[in-house]
Design a protein around this motif. Structure first.
Motif, PDB file in Angstrom:
ATOM      1  N   MET A   1       0.833  -1.190   0.000  1.00  0.00           N
ATOM      2  CA  MET A   1       0.000   0.000   0.000  1.00  0.00           C
ATOM      3  C   MET A   1       0.870   1.244   0.000  1.00  0.00           C
ATOM      4  O   MET A   1       1.953   1.252   0.572  1.00  0.00           O
ATOM      5  CB  MET A   1      -0.892   0.034   1.234  1.00  0.00           C
ATOM      6  CG  MET A   1      -2.041  -0.916   1.195  1.00  0.00           C
ATOM      7  SD  MET A   1      -3.109  -0.596   2.589  1.00  0.00           S
ATOM      8  CE  MET A   1      -3.378   1.164   2.380  1.00  0.00           C
ATOM      9  N   SER A   2       0.318   2.319  -0.602  1.00  0.00           N
ATOM     10  CA  SER A   2       1.085   3.549  -0.694  1.00  0.00           C
ATOM     11  C   SER A   2       0.138   4.747  -0.723  1.00  0.00           C
ATOM     12  O   SER A   2      -0.969   4.655  -1.268  1.00  0.00           O
ATOM     13  CB  SER A   2       1.934   3.547  -1.964  1.00  0.00           C
ATOM     14  OG  SER A   2       2.466   4.833  -2.225  1.00  0.00           O
ATOM     15  N   PRO A   3       0.562   5.901  -0.164  1.00  0.00           N
ATOM     16  CA  PRO A   3      -0.253   7.120  -0.300  1.00  0.00           C
ATOM     17  C   PRO A   3      -0.458   7.528  -1.750  1.00  0.00           C
ATOM     18  O   PRO A   3      -1.380   8.282  -2.061  1.00  0.00           O
ATOM     19  CB  PRO A   3       0.566   8.174   0.453  1.00  0.00           C
ATOM     20  CG  PRO A   3       1.443   7.408   1.365  1.00  0.00           C
ATOM     21  CD  PRO A   3       1.755   6.129   0.649  1.00  0.00           C
ATOM     22  N   ASN A   4       0.398   7.023  -2.646  1.00  0.00           N
ATOM     23  CA  ASN A   4       0.276   7.325  -4.066  1.00  0.00           C
ATOM     24  C   ASN A   4      -0.402   6.197  -4.834  1.00  0.00           C
ATOM     25  O   ASN A   4      -0.430   6.229  -6.078  1.00  0.00           O
ATOM     26  CB  ASN A   4       1.670   7.583  -4.661  1.00  0.00           C
ATOM     27  CG  ASN A   4       2.356   8.764  -3.998  1.00  0.00           C
ATOM     28  OD1 ASN A   4       1.737   9.798  -3.757  1.00  0.00           O
ATOM     29  ND2 ASN A   4       3.631   8.604  -3.665  1.00  0.00           N
ATOM     30  N   GLY A   5      -0.928   5.218  -4.114  1.00  0.00           N
ATOM     31  CA  GLY A   5      -1.578   4.094  -4.772  1.00  0.00           C
ATOM     32  C   GLY A   5      -3.007   4.423  -5.175  1.00  0.00           C
ATOM     33  O   GLY A   5      -3.492   5.545  -5.028  1.00  0.00           O
ATOM     34  N   MET A  34       1.409  -4.803   3.564  1.00  0.00           N
ATOM     35  CA  MET A  34       2.558  -3.956   3.853  1.00  0.00           C
ATOM     36  C   MET A  34       2.198  -2.513   3.489  1.00  0.00           C
ATOM     37  O   MET A  34       1.851  -2.232   2.339  1.00  0.00           O
ATOM     38  CB  MET A  34       3.775  -4.429   3.064  1.00  0.00           C
ATOM     39  CG  MET A  34       4.062  -5.918   3.209  1.00  0.00           C
ATOM     40  SD  MET A  34       4.283  -6.464   4.925  1.00  0.00           S
ATOM     41  CE  MET A  34       5.816  -5.621   5.351  1.00  0.00           C
ATOM     42  N   VAL A  35       2.298  -1.614   4.481  1.00  0.00           N
ATOM     43  CA  VAL A  35       1.826  -0.247   4.305  1.00  0.00           C
ATOM     44  C   VAL A  35       3.024   0.706   4.338  1.00  0.00           C
ATOM     45  O   VAL A  35       3.733   0.796   5.342  1.00  0.00           O
ATOM     46  CB  VAL A  35       0.810   0.130   5.401  1.00  0.00           C
ATOM     47  CG1 VAL A  35       0.233   1.514   5.143  1.00  0.00           C
ATOM     48  CG2 VAL A  35      -0.320  -0.913   5.455  1.00  0.00           C
ATOM     49  N   PHE A  58      -1.402  -6.516   9.197  1.00  0.00           N
ATOM     50  CA  PHE A  58      -1.263  -5.170   8.664  1.00  0.00           C
ATOM     51  C   PHE A  58       0.008  -4.599   9.283  1.00  0.00           C
ATOM     52  O   PHE A  58       0.077  -4.431  10.507  1.00  0.00           O
ATOM     53  CB  PHE A  58      -2.475  -4.310   9.020  1.00  0.00           C
ATOM     54  CG  PHE A  58      -3.770  -4.806   8.462  1.00  0.00           C
ATOM     55  CD1 PHE A  58      -4.229  -4.371   7.220  1.00  0.00           C
ATOM     56  CD2 PHE A  58      -4.558  -5.716   9.167  1.00  0.00           C
ATOM     57  CE1 PHE A  58      -5.430  -4.829   6.698  1.00  0.00           C
ATOM     58  CE2 PHE A  58      -5.762  -6.175   8.655  1.00  0.00           C
ATOM     59  CZ  PHE A  58      -6.197  -5.727   7.416  1.00  0.00           C
ATOM     60  N   ILE A  59       0.990  -4.282   8.455  1.00  0.00           N
ATOM     61  CA  ILE A  59       2.316  -3.933   8.961  1.00  0.00           C
ATOM     62  C   ILE A  59       2.787  -2.628   8.318  1.00  0.00           C
ATOM     63  O   ILE A  59       2.854  -2.526   7.084  1.00  0.00           O
ATOM     64  CB  ILE A  59       3.325  -5.051   8.661  1.00  0.00           C
ATOM     65  CG1 ILE A  59       2.860  -6.371   9.279  1.00  0.00           C
ATOM     66  CG2 ILE A  59       4.712  -4.671   9.165  1.00  0.00           C
ATOM     67  CD1 ILE A  59       3.673  -7.572   8.842  1.00  0.00           C
ATOM     68  N   SER A  60       3.110  -1.652   9.136  1.00  0.00           N
ATOM     69  CA  SER A  60       3.772  -0.452   8.636  1.00  0.00           C
ATOM     70  C   SER A  60       5.219  -0.814   8.326  1.00  0.00           C
ATOM     71  O   SER A  60       5.946  -1.311   9.190  1.00  0.00           O
ATOM     72  CB  SER A  60       3.710   0.663   9.680  1.00  0.00           C
ATOM     73  OG  SER A  60       4.484   1.771   9.264  1.00  0.00           O
ATOM     74  N   THR A  61       5.639  -0.566   7.096  1.00  0.00           N
ATOM     75  CA  THR A  61       6.979  -0.987   6.680  1.00  0.00           C
ATOM     76  C   THR A  61       8.067  -0.207   7.420  1.00  0.00           C
ATOM     77  O   THR A  61       9.210  -0.673   7.506  1.00  0.00           O
ATOM     78  CB  THR A  61       7.169  -0.816   5.170  1.00  0.00           C
ATOM     79  OG1 THR A  61       6.960   0.555   4.812  1.00  0.00           O
ATOM     80  CG2 THR A  61       6.191  -1.701   4.408  1.00  0.00           C
ATOM     81  N   SER A  62       7.739   0.960   7.939  1.00  0.00           N
ATOM     82  CA  SER A  62       8.634   1.740   8.790  1.00  0.00           C
ATOM     83  C   SER A  62       7.886   2.030  10.084  1.00  0.00           C
ATOM     84  O   SER A  62       6.734   2.476  10.049  1.00  0.00           O
ATOM     85  CB  SER A  62       9.029   3.051   8.091  1.00  0.00           C
ATOM     86  OG  SER A  62       9.770   3.886   8.957  1.00  0.00           O
ATOM     87  N   LYS A  63       8.506   1.741  11.241  1.00  0.00           N
ATOM     88  CA  LYS A  63       7.806   1.927  12.505  1.00  0.00           C
ATOM     89  C   LYS A  63       7.261   3.341  12.625  1.00  0.00           C
ATOM     90  O   LYS A  63       8.014   4.314  12.538  1.00  0.00           O
ATOM     91  CB  LYS A  63       8.740   1.621  13.675  1.00  0.00           C
ATOM     92  CG  LYS A  63       8.042   1.675  15.033  1.00  0.00           C
ATOM     93  CD  LYS A  63       8.995   1.288  16.155  1.00  0.00           C
ATOM     94  CE  LYS A  63       8.303   1.357  17.505  1.00  0.00           C
ATOM     95  NZ  LYS A  63       9.225   0.995  18.615  1.00  0.00           N
ATOM     96  N   TRP A  64       5.955   3.450  12.803  1.00  0.00           N
ATOM     97  CA  TRP A  64       5.210   4.699  12.917  1.00  0.00           C
ATOM     98  C   TRP A  64       5.267   5.532  11.639  1.00  0.00           C
ATOM     99  O   TRP A  64       4.849   6.686  11.611  1.00  0.00           O
ATOM    100  CB  TRP A  64       5.671   5.536  14.115  1.00  0.00           C
ATOM    101  CG  TRP A  64       5.623   4.815  15.418  1.00  0.00           C
ATOM    102  CD1 TRP A  64       4.957   3.648  15.709  1.00  0.00           C
ATOM    103  CD2 TRP A  64       6.285   5.183  16.628  1.00  0.00           C
ATOM    104  NE1 TRP A  64       5.148   3.275  17.009  1.00  0.00           N
ATOM    105  CE2 TRP A  64       5.962   4.195  17.607  1.00  0.00           C
ATOM    106  CE3 TRP A  64       7.108   6.241  16.980  1.00  0.00           C
ATOM    107  CZ2 TRP A  64       6.443   4.257  18.911  1.00  0.00           C
ATOM    108  CZ3 TRP A  64       7.590   6.305  18.282  1.00  0.00           C
ATOM    109  CH2 TRP A  64       7.264   5.330  19.230  1.00  0.00           C
TER     110      TRP A  64
END
Length: 241
Positions: A1-5, A34-35, A58-64
């Motif tokens: 997932m991406s904000p540009n998706g 993967m977010v 549901f996993i943020s690819t970078s913590k926070w």
């Protein structure tokens, strides 16, 4: 997932989705969503169940790095409402500080499923600037109302929850069985950690709670599906000051 998706995409790394809600609808047992870092509108619900041997994550690819924020016009009381079982929510920031219009959030992450894990998230500025009503709220709520059991809140950072003096707003609220471990909780209107309703068989350990009206409350009452009491609960090795 991406904000540009885009939610018209198939949800691959090359063609990511835009919203967690759509990813949740597409998820099946064993799916890892993967977010990527960025802001995502909250106020959504995830319903799909994983399995004990094939959890939905549901996993943020970078913590926070993946931040859940209020939408332009909020119509829900929770930033993330999860009703699925065998689900992991890992590494997100849920930031309710920038309310725009509509319903204000009283819950950051609300969990009504079973065998779920909410861990390594930062949840803050929830249920502020609201009327203090008995309906209450919490940064992280693990609830038995929908018959959820045995979920956990692990290694979360929770702070700035509720309007000062409101006894109905909690940091981490548990009304079923499960674990509350390794969390840091501060500046909460009432309890940093609060057990009530059908709470039983809960382990509360290695948490730090400070600058809140109450540290840790262990109780039961106003039962949904049980007759109580809150039994077989262990509280040890916490710091409360």
């Amino acid at each position: 997932m991406s904000p540009n998706g885009s939610d018209s995409n198939p949800g691959t790394a090359a063609k990511p989705l835009r919203t967690i809600a759509k990813a949740g609808r597409m998820a099946n047992p064993g799916t890892a969503v993967m977010v990527a870092p960025g802001s995502y509108s909250g106020g959504f619900r995830t319903n799909k169940d994983g399995r004990a041997d094939a959890r939905i994550s549901f996993i943020s690819t970078s913590k926070w790095g993946a931040k859940i924020v209020p939408p332009a016009n909020s119509n829900t009381k929770a930033g993330w409402d999860n009703r699925g079982s065998y689900v992991d929510i890992v590494g997100f920031e849920v930031d309710g500080s920038r309310h725009q219009a509509g319903v204000r959030w009283t819950h950051g992450i609300y969990n009504g499923g079973s065998h779920d894990s909410i861990r390594n998230n930062r949840v803050h500025h929830i249920a502020q600037d609201i009327k203090c009503l008995p309906g209450g709220g919490a940064a992280i709520g693990i609830d038995s109302y929908y018959r959820g059991v045995n979920s956990e809140a692990i290694s979360n950072l929770v702070h700035d929850i509720g309007p000062a003096g409101c006894h109905y707003i909690q940091g981490i609220y548990v009304s079923t069985s499960g674990n509350v471990k390794n969390n840091v909780v501060y500046r909460v209107a009432e309890a940093g950690i609060h057990l009530w309703h059908d709470a039983n068989n809960v382990v509360i350990t290695n948490n730090t709670v400070t600058q809140s009206n109450t540290g840790i409350i262990v109780g039961g009452g106003n039962f949904y599906h049980t007759k109580g009491p809150n039994d077989h609960t262990s509280v040890y090795s916490n710091i409360v000051y």
